[in-house]
Design a protein around this motif. Structure first.
Motif, short mmCIF file in Angstrom:
data_model
loop_
_atom_site.label_atom_id
_atom_site.label_comp_id
_atom_site.label_asym_id
_atom_site.label_seq_id
_atom_site.Cartn_x
_atom_site.Cartn_y
_atom_site.Cartn_z
N LEU A 40 8.11 -16.29 10.02
CA LEU A 40 6.71 -16.36 10.45
C LEU A 40 6.50 -17.74 11.07
O LEU A 40 6.60 -18.75 10.39
N GLU A 97 3.89 -19.44 12.97
CA GLU A 97 2.60 -19.78 13.56
C GLU A 97 2.07 -21.17 13.20
O GLU A 97 1.18 -21.68 13.87
N GLY A 123 6.15 -8.32 10.53
CA GLY A 123 5.92 -9.73 10.78
C GLY A 123 4.83 -9.98 11.79
O GLY A 123 4.52 -11.13 12.12
N GLU A 124 4.19 -8.92 12.30
CA GLU A 124 3.13 -9.05 13.29
C GLU A 124 1.90 -9.74 12.70
O GLU A 124 1.51 -9.48 11.57
N VAL A 125 1.31 -10.64 13.48
CA VAL A 125 0.10 -11.35 13.05
C VAL A 125 -1.09 -10.41 13.10
O VAL A 125 -1.39 -9.82 14.14
N ARG A 126 -1.78 -10.26 11.98
CA ARG A 126 -2.96 -9.40 11.91
C ARG A 126 -4.24 -10.16 12.21
O ARG A 126 -5.17 -9.64 12.82
N SER A 167 -0.16 -11.74 8.08
CA SER A 167 0.91 -11.04 8.77
C SER A 167 1.24 -9.73 8.08
O SER A 167 1.05 -9.57 6.86
N TRP A 183 0.20 -6.73 3.54
CA TRP A 183 -0.02 -7.97 4.27
C TRP A 183 0.33 -9.17 3.38
O TRP A 183 0.31 -9.09 2.15
#
Length: 470
Positions: free
Chosen positions: A360, A362, A396-399, A391, A378
């Motif tokens: 991750l 970010e 691993g996608e950012v929510r 995420s 999440w």
């Protein structure tokens, strides 16, 4: 602490309580505080030169008698009183309001001038003006002010009748949440109390200190002192099913004791630097430790055997900075680890194959907390850069992304809603909608950095503590 009506029961989530976090936050915050103090001094000097009569005239014009209800939130320049249990019906910032199903906002029309804006009254503003005369809004229901120094750890029991807290002056206190009175002084430590919590069935509780000891308070009222490490203890965790405690130490070891007898069951040796974070696995059959040596190790509690070591080797990616936090999923064999460089990894946690799975990427500064949601797949990571990233575990996608005005010091999921409680260097406790990153509720009362945060089992009570007092 704040009362937010919610009917949902759930266990209290846990986060790593590290004195090093407070040290890093103090370093980051000192620059901003110095600048703020300089600005305030200049403003006060200008004001004094204009004379007392002009001051009184302006106070009347600004109608400061209404400032308690209209005080804007604009970061460290605004004074805030110390706080404890928050009042119902707190405000939602203008332009950032929202609501979360299961975590209702109680009352409060949105205040103008939210999100750090100044509220103008003619040619004057409240920002930095006559701060000694402004009655600061305080959302606390109960203040607990018996500590003599910064409070580093807090927790509440399941029915929110009792709280544990520990401070920098070597003292821990057991106190009544509803009256704010001390039930028992937990004396005996000789250095900062860095962690405190009840065991799984709340039949006993314990405190840990940088003096290298853990003090266990048994059901019969007697105290058992867990000894062994000849160095600082940074954190401890209870086993989820029995009277067993693990703790991370400054010499690179992790210790395990039987809490009722005081017997040392294992010493896990494998790190070359401070064991800064760790936990038992979801089923209690594994233990994991994270260290400033940039590695995480998975252990067998029964045998003391080192099962897997997670580290950056060759092309295999992992942390390249000291680890700061570890959180284990409540039902799945996975964990998230965070580090000082802002990196975070989702990792498998099993006896057969523990390894990094997804990175991750970010954050720009140290990851201070991470936690899995109990109702969604999440996970959030919270950073000293003032951001919280939510995420998806699988992809691993950012929510969503949440941005605070200051560095994040603590963060916790609401037990039964897609919402996150946060605290930080901006002296605010805030509740955020994790689905879209909007602010749901803001609680004021602290006057300095908040160092510790706890949420009740139903998510309805929030307990916060900081440098000066609650």
């Amino acid at each position: 602490t704040d009362r937010i009506r919610s009917p949902f029961p759930s266990p209290v989530p846990g986060v790593c309580a590290r004195p090093s976090c407070g040290a890093r936050i103090r370093d980051m915050d000192n620059g901003g505080q110095a600048e703020s103090q300089t600005q305030q001094q200049q403003q006060q000097q200008q004001h004094q030169e204009k004379g007392e009569e002009e001051k009184e005239s302006r106070v009347e014009e600004l109608n400061l008698s209404r400032s308690k209800d209209e005080m804007p939130t604009s970061g460290d320049e605004n004074p805030r009183g110390t706080s404890g249990l928050g009042k119902e019906g707190g405000p939602v910032e203008s332009g950032k309001g929202g609501s979360v199903e299961g975590a209702p906002t109680e009352g409060g029309a949105a205040e103008e001038g939210g999100n750090g804006e100044e509220i103008e009254y003619g040619d004057e503003t409240l920002e930095g003006k006559f701060e000694d005369e402004i009655d600061v809004k305080d959302d606390a229901l109960i203040k607990f002010t018996e500590h003599k120094g910064p409070v580093h750890c807090v927790c509440v029991n399941s029915d929110v009748s009792l709280a544990l807290s520990g401070d920098q002056e070597d003292m821990a206190l057991l106190w009544d949440v509803k009256t704010g009175k001390v039930v028992r002084e937990l004396k005996g430590h000789k250095d900062t109390v860095v962690d405190a919590s009840w065991n799984n069935d709340e039949s006993a509780y314990a405190t840990a200190s940088m003096d290298g000891t853990i003090r266990v308070y048994k059901p019969n009222g007697k105290v058992k002192v867990l000894k062994g490490p000849e160095t600082e203890i940074y954190w401890f965790r209870w086993h989820r099913k029995g009277p067993v405690i693990i703790a991370g130490c400054g010499d690179g070891t992790m210790w395990m004791w039987h809490a009722m007898t005081g017997k040392c069951m294992q010493v896990f040796a494998g790190h070359s630097d401070v064991v800064s974070c760790g936990s038992f696995s979801q089923n209690g059959r594994l233990a994991v430790s994270g260290s400033y040596d940039k590695k995480a190790i998975v252990w067998s509690p029964k045998s003391g055997e080192q099962l897997h070591k997670l580290e950056a080797i060759g092309l295999r990616g992992y942390h390249t900075a000291p680890l700061t936090c570890i959180t284990v999923h409540h039902s799945k064999p996975i964990m998230v680890t965070g580090a000082e460089d802002g990196s975070a990894w989702i990792c498998s946690l099993s006896r057969e194959a523990s390894k990094p799975l997804k990175e991750l990427k970010e954050h720009k500064q140290s990851v201070e907390a991470a936690e899995f949601s109990k109702i969604l797949d999440w996970v959030f990571t919270a950073s000293a850069d003032g951001t919280i990233i939510v995420s998806d575990i699988s992809t691993g996608e950012v929510r969503s992304k949440i941005e605070l005005q200051g560095a994040v010091t603590r963060a916790l999921w609401h037990p039964k809603a897609p919402a996150i409680y946060t605290s930080g260097t901006d002296a605010l406790v805030q509740l955020w909608d994790a689905r879209n990153g909007t602010l749901v509720r803001e609680l004021r009362g602290h006057s300095d950095t908040i160092l510790a945060l706890a949420v009740s089992n139903d998510g309805a009570w929030v307990l916060s503590a900081g440098r000066i007092s609650f």
